[in-house]
Design a protein around this motif. Sequence first.
Motif, PDB file in Angstrom:
ATOM      1  N   ASN A 297       0.806  -1.233   0.000  1.00  0.00           N
ATOM      2  CA  ASN A 297       0.000   0.000   0.000  1.00  0.00           C
ATOM      3  C   ASN A 297       0.831   1.271   0.000  1.00  0.00           C
ATOM      4  OD1 ASN A 297      -2.498  -0.968  -0.390  1.00  0.00           O
ATOM      5  ND2 ASN A 297      -3.175  -0.821   1.740  1.00  0.00           N
ATOM      6  N   LEU A 298       2.046   1.158  -0.471  1.00  0.00           N
ATOM      7  CA  LEU A 298       2.904   2.339  -0.544  1.00  0.00           C
ATOM      8  C   LEU A 298       3.219   2.595  -2.027  1.00  0.00           C
ATOM      9  CD1 LEU A 298       5.705   3.200   1.836  1.00  0.00           C
ATOM     10  CD2 LEU A 298       6.263   3.119  -0.581  1.00  0.00           C
ATOM     11  N   TYR A 299       3.040   3.815  -2.449  1.00  0.00           N
ATOM     12  CA  TYR A 299       3.265   4.177  -3.853  1.00  0.00           C
ATOM     13  C   TYR A 299       4.412   5.177  -3.889  1.00  0.00           C
ATOM     14  CZ  TYR A 299      -1.387   2.179  -4.088  1.00  0.00           C
ATOM     15  OH  TYR A 299      -2.454   1.337  -3.961  1.00  0.00           O
ATOM     16  N   LEU A 300       5.516   4.768  -4.485  1.00  0.00           N
ATOM     17  CA  LEU A 300       6.722   5.611  -4.462  1.00  0.00           C
ATOM     18  C   LEU A 300       7.103   6.039  -5.879  1.00  0.00           C
ATOM     19  CD1 LEU A 300       9.317   6.799  -3.192  1.00  0.00           C
ATOM     20  CD2 LEU A 300      10.311   4.509  -3.302  1.00  0.00           C
TER      21      LEU A 300
END
Lengths: 425, 274
Positions: free
Chosen positions: A294-297
């Motif tokens: 759930n992390l968008y980098l």
Amino acid sequence: MQIILIGLNHRTAPVALRERTAFSSEDAQRATAELRQAGGLEEAVILSTCNRSELYGVRHDTRGDSANLELFFADFHGLSRPQLDGCLYVHSDREAVDHLFRVAAGLDSQLLGEAEVLGQVREAYRRAADAGSTGPVLNRLFQAAIEAGRRVRAETELGTRPMSAASAGIKLAERVFGDLGGHSALLLGAGEVAEQAAEHLRQRKIKRLWIAARGRDRADALAARYEGASIPWDELPRALLQPDVLVASVSAEQPVVSRAMLAEAMRARNNRSLLLLDLGLPRNIDPAAADLYNLYLYDLDSLTEIVAQNRRAREREIPRAEAVVEGQVSKFEAWRAGRAGRDVLDDLRARLDARRRRLLESQGGALAGLAPEERAEVERLTGRLLDELLEEPADRLRRARTGRERMQLVETLRNLFGLDSEKER
Amino acid sequence: MPGSWDYVTLLLYLASLGLYVRFVYTGRRATGRWAAAALALGLLGHYLALLQRSHWVHSVPYDDLYGSLSLFGWLLGATYLGLELYYRQRSMGTFVVPCVLALYVAGTWPGQHLPATHLEQGPMFALHVTLSVLAYAAFALAFLLSAVYLLQHHYLRRRGATGWRCPAMWRFPPLEGLEKMSRGSVLVGLVSLVAGTGLGLAWEYETARHVSLADPKVLVTLLIVVLYGGYLRISRRAGWRGARASLVCALAFLLVIFSYAVVNLYLSGFHRYL
């Protein structure tokens, strides 16, 4: 009646000259008032943005040149006329209309399709209208230009795609969270890039904005400017628990946000989505964090790639935007031609009527023997002759199929009867 | 055999599909509004076509698989339209309308009609079937929403520009919106399924004076309720929220297909009480 445009922009003048020729709102008001008082223009609007200074005017004398306006433009800014050589452009009538519509549509902008210019056109018009320096022609012209700008944005992709890394990143944040109004963001760094991001976030009415920077003073200043709150740099790990969007633009040799910090933060956040925009170079966020759930980098490379692709997409939209502008210009030109037709007939009638009166007066001796009723009859007959003479040109003007054709007829009438050289009303 | 309303409906659905596709490519709001209007009119035509069919065969629309498919398509379109109006998200029409169209064509054009077997079942039975089909339609919608969620999530995680080249990608609902819509749709489905199943069991008791839980249809339905109930629970929990929950929602739909197709076609003997 002639619409005239004189100005310079990012294509014709260097930034130093653009800075010197910019009009503040007070300058614009003063300049338009002076121009109208001096009798040069009947209506005037000044459009001044960081990339252009343009003066739009309407004058009755269609044969006058633009030299006096150019001189005024130079004088007003304390420049000599030769200093503007090669930088000023002058357009009249359809060219001027076309130019303004392209400006409002974002087709003439340095950043193709930018949205701000439409607001600036609207604001310039509103200020001029409030100051009473617009009339029927510029009112209609600017309203039509604003409509053209609005249509281009609504009907084409010209202005929809982000064109800077920061705005592309914020747009991606909207892909995750939707409306950012109920969300929060954290900026790491307080430099130019952070300011740009703060501007974009504020435009989207971000609910809460935190700023953390090594120099607390700069963070405080930026926070004050954008109604945010600054937080101490050493509280960064705790600060990661709150925001939905994090924008990092810090000058640092090593990443300032490690994978371990983010892993811990994501656990504490119950895996609530977090979008990270790493706008620093070298990178501020450990790229290994990209695999966290759930992390968008996004780093600069990926955002720049999206921006380049968007630029190409915008360029592909130019023909569609130009077609919209062309349609709007034609509509305006049809209106202007109708108005010019009525004006030329009025002028022609006034001139012929003046001639008729002079002739009757010069024939005073010959008409002296007539009774008052007979003199009145002569007056009536010559007046009627005038009406009949004007019937055909009026009809032909009405029947012109296009605005362009009508304008040609208007010009022909003006030339044949010398209506611009000497006004007899 | 297709009736006069069927051709009108088909044209309206095709127009709606074309307009939805155009909307996601151009982003013109007016096009989106026309697409929704065409879908609404299509649904009206579809409703009239179902009525016409009922008159012809002197039976309810779901008395055979074709009628049931057509009703499924109608309820899918109606549920979607409701969600579209509530969430103000139009782009999903591009995915939903083709499914509505396919179900409609499959339910209308074969031209066959299996003889009605249970005409005297009464309103309780009718409501049981309608609510069950509504539940399947809502689950189908949740499946489509979850699939778009997973697709978009995939492109967002890839970080590169691939995928964002397509203008439509910028116009689909955001991930949070898709999640909310999907949860809303599953909730509608669960409520309908529980109510429909309850009515079915009550009807069975009234008809046969007993309730058979060994019926495969009932068992699969209970499993569906458990799976979607689980989805609603995990979709807000740490470690599952987001893509994982969407994957569960998408996979749960396989069971719905199994219940609707396999159980209805091959195990239907266990689910007959007259």
